[in-house]
Write an enzyme that holds these catalytic residues in place. Structure first.
Site, PDB file in Angstrom:
ATOM      1  N   SER A 161       0.808  -1.230   0.000  1.00 51.23           N
ATOM      2  CA  SER A 161       0.000   0.000   0.000  1.00 51.23           C
ATOM      3  C   SER A 161       0.835   1.273   0.000  1.00 51.23           C
ATOM      4  O   SER A 161       0.816   2.065   0.962  1.00 51.23           O
ATOM      5  CB  SER A 161      -0.959  -0.031   1.176  1.00 51.23           C
ATOM      6  N   ARG A 176       7.426   6.395  -4.234  1.00 49.34           N
ATOM      7  CA  ARG A 176       8.044   6.965  -3.034  1.00 49.34           C
ATOM      8  C   ARG A 176       7.411   6.300  -1.825  1.00 49.34           C
ATOM      9  O   ARG A 176       6.276   5.841  -1.880  1.00 49.34           O
ATOM     10  CB  ARG A 176       7.825   8.485  -2.950  1.00 49.34           C
ATOM     11  N   ASP A 214      -4.091  -1.283  -1.377  1.00 46.86           N
ATOM     12  CA  ASP A 214      -5.206  -1.583  -0.456  1.00 46.86           C
ATOM     13  C   ASP A 214      -6.530  -0.966  -0.929  1.00 46.86           C
ATOM     14  O   ASP A 214      -7.605  -1.544  -0.723  1.00 46.86           O
ATOM     15  CB  ASP A 214      -4.887  -1.160   0.993  1.00 46.86           C
TER      16      ASP A 214
HETATM   17  C1  BGC Z   1      -0.274   5.199   0.236  1.00 49.85           C
HETATM   18  C2  BGC Z   1      -1.372   4.520  -0.543  1.00 49.85           C
HETATM   19  C3  BGC Z   1      -2.306   3.790   0.387  1.00 49.85           C
HETATM   20  C4  BGC Z   1      -2.773   4.701   1.518  1.00 49.85           C
HETATM   21  C5  BGC Z   1      -3.652   3.965   2.513  1.00 49.85           C
HETATM   22  C6  BGC Z   1      -0.843   6.042   1.364  1.00 49.85           C
HETATM   23  O1  BGC Z   1       0.195   6.552   2.133  1.00 49.85           O
HETATM   24  O2  BGC Z   1       0.504   6.024  -0.610  1.00 49.85           O
HETATM   25  O3  BGC Z   1      -0.842   3.621  -1.482  1.00 49.85           O
HETATM   26  O4  BGC Z   1      -3.405   3.328  -0.339  1.00 49.85           O
HETATM   27  O5  BGC Z   1      -1.653   5.226   2.187  1.00 49.85           O
HETATM   28  O6  BGC Z   1      -3.014   2.880   3.070  1.00 49.85           O
END
Ligand code: BGC
Length: 501
Positions: A161, A176, A214
């Site tokens: 995620s 990143r 996610d």
């Molecule tokens: C991430 C996402 C993720 C979200 C919730 C963010 O910091 O970049 O990819 O879906 O957090 O977990």
């Protein structure tokens, strides 16, 4: 006798009267209200800019919001079956699941093990991270499948995620780190070979079939049980959403000549909204959070709304009001504990907002036990109001993202599946978000309070477990039907059957 004794005070709703507060504190509360309140007009302005930025992210030129195509190319219809492994590397825990999509429509069974993600791994060494994950997987396989040396490779959906470029569903080039992670040598690289190398070193019999965000998992898992689902959101440690686009509206994929009406789930990565600081009403506290974070200038929206940051914003306000010579809350007290960055998480704010007592006695105890501080009555009022302001701003700004996707797609009525600690546990987050949607989208007042809103944000199904399993099933299905777009290793799918249930 039992049950006698002083009666607890009446439950408290919202802020008490601030009239009896000393003038300087009252002024300060009013100042914070001005800083943190986002009115309906501003919400609309943020939403309109958001729509524009979503579109920009899909364009060839691109923008701040990555709008990552995920190669998840259909919704489930509830008839998917099979047993799959899923790994969820979230911000706080690591979870390994085995999900069985049963013969009964839209139903599933799940077994799972959770492992805490050690804090030091988040800023440590890449190899240690992958080895830790491989060990957790091995433990799970040994417990549920026996001797790993006797097993054929098991198919796995990996919920990773973080923002990742996916030229293929079984690839993820980390754009990143977010959510306070800072591990050298991973950004700019495909995480799948790194993960697979660790599995190989440890002899873990697994092959990765899909890398999943996610939010995409949440969208797909929720659509498995509710055909009205159109958007999947996470309001947790981080914040983000996914929705289904049609390929014809994704100019940056035009070179692939995909059929224009072919669906493609987009992982928006909307945490990066307004990195240029054009429209979000940032306070001096938001500026400090960003400056002191491992990735300044990134995730501007996320840093104002996500669980990782809410407690920190609150802490910065209180430290400022202590250091401020005119107001000086907690005078003469040692605020050493409060000075520790990230020492308060969003559950601390939840407890303050949940304090049912008129005299805020639970908040008082919380400050004594956790921070060694003894707030006065007026200080408690200021503490409560500050928590409300930060929590309300987060819910209202989060609603702008949902409204923006709905506007972009022309959804007048739909369901939005949401998951994450803030959505599930933060008091009033849902109601505040719903109220903001009403203001942004100009819904008329309800005739009956029980009436559903046109666009409803509902608790989602388990995205990183069930969603990952469904995505594995849908991908196998589409390969069988000859849709090979966005698959780097089709051989992993061809030779892969779901596990025996
Ligand atoms: C991430 C996402 C993720 C979200 C919730 C963010 O910091 O970049 O990819 O879906 O957090 O977990």
């Amino acid at each position: 006798m039992v049950g006698l004794g002083p009666k607890p005070p009446f439950p408290r709703k919202g802020t008490g009267t601030l009239d009896n507060l000393p003038k300087d504190l009252r002024n300060e509360i009013e100042h914070l209200e001005r800083l943190f309140t986002v009115d309906g007009a501003k919400l609309k302005e943020v939403t309109n800019h958001f729509v524009h930025e979503l579109e920009k992210g899909l364009s060839v030129q691109g923008g701040s919001i990555p709008m990552n195509p995920t190669w998840v190319m259909s919704f489930p219809d509830g008839n998917e079956t099979g047993t799959y492994l899923a790994l969820d590397m979230g911000g706080t825990n690591l979870r390994v699941c085995q999900v069985t999509l049963t013969e009964t429509k839209s139903e599933f069974d799940i077994i799972q093990s959770k492992y805490r993600m050690p804090e030091e791994l988040k800023t440590g060494d890449a190899e240690e991270l992958w080895e830790y994950i491989a060990d957790c997987l091995m433990q799970f396989i040994e417990t549920h499948h026996g001797d790993p040396t006797k097993l054929d490779a098991l198919p796995l959906g990996f919920t990773f995620s973080y923002p990742a470029t996916q030229n293929y569903i079984d690839e993820g080039i980390l754009q990143r780190w977010t959510k306070g992670f800072d591990i050298a040598g991973v950004e700019g690289h495909n995480v799948v070979p790194m993960f697979e190398a660790a599995l190989q070193r440890r002899g873990v019999p697994i092959k990765l079939t899909a890398l999943i965000n996610d939010t995409t998992g949440t969208l797909i898992a929720s659509a498995y049980t509710d055909p009205k689902m159109r958007i999947g959101c996470i309001f947790g440690t981080g914040c983000n959403a996914a929705y289904m686009e049609n390929c014809g509206s994704i100019p940056k994929l035009a070179h692939m000549n995909l059929p224009p009406d072919m669906p493609m789930a987009i992982n928006c990565e909307w945490g990066a909204f307004d990195n240029e600081h054009k429209v979000l009403p940032r306070t001096p506290y938001d500026v400090i959070i960003d400056k002191d974070s491992p990735r300044p200038g990134q995730q501007s929206f996320e840093k104002m709304v996500a669980g990782l940051y809410l407690g920190e914003i609150f802490r910065l306000v209180l430290v400022d009001l202590h250091d401020n010579q005119e107001i000086k809350i907690f005078p003469g007290q040692d605020i050493a504990k409060l000075r520790k960055a990230y020492s308060l998480d969003s559950s601390f704010l939840s407890l303050i907002e949940e304090d049912p007592f008129e005299n805020l006695s639970e908040t008082f105890e919380l400050f004594q036990t956790k921070l060694g501080l003894t707030p006065t009555g007026p200080e408690l009022e200021l503490i409560r109001r500050t928590a409300e302001l930060i929590g309300t701003r987060a819910a209202r700004l989060s609603a702008c993202g949902v409204a923006a996707i709905s506007k972009k797609k022309g959804y007048k009525q739909c369901h939005v599946g949401a998951d994450g600690s803030v959505f599930n546990k933060y008091p009033n987050f849902k109601a505040r978000g719903a109220q903001a949607l009403r203001e942004i989208l100009d819904w008329p007042e309800k005739a009956d309070p029980k009436e559903d809103d046109p666009i409803e944000i509902l608790a989602a199904e388990d995205g990183s477990g069930v969603g990952a399993a469904l995505i594995a099933a849908l991908t196998m299905q589409r390969i069988k039907q000859g849709n090979m777009h966005g698959i780097l290793h089709p051989e992993n799918f061809r030779t892969t059957e779901p596990l025996p249930a």
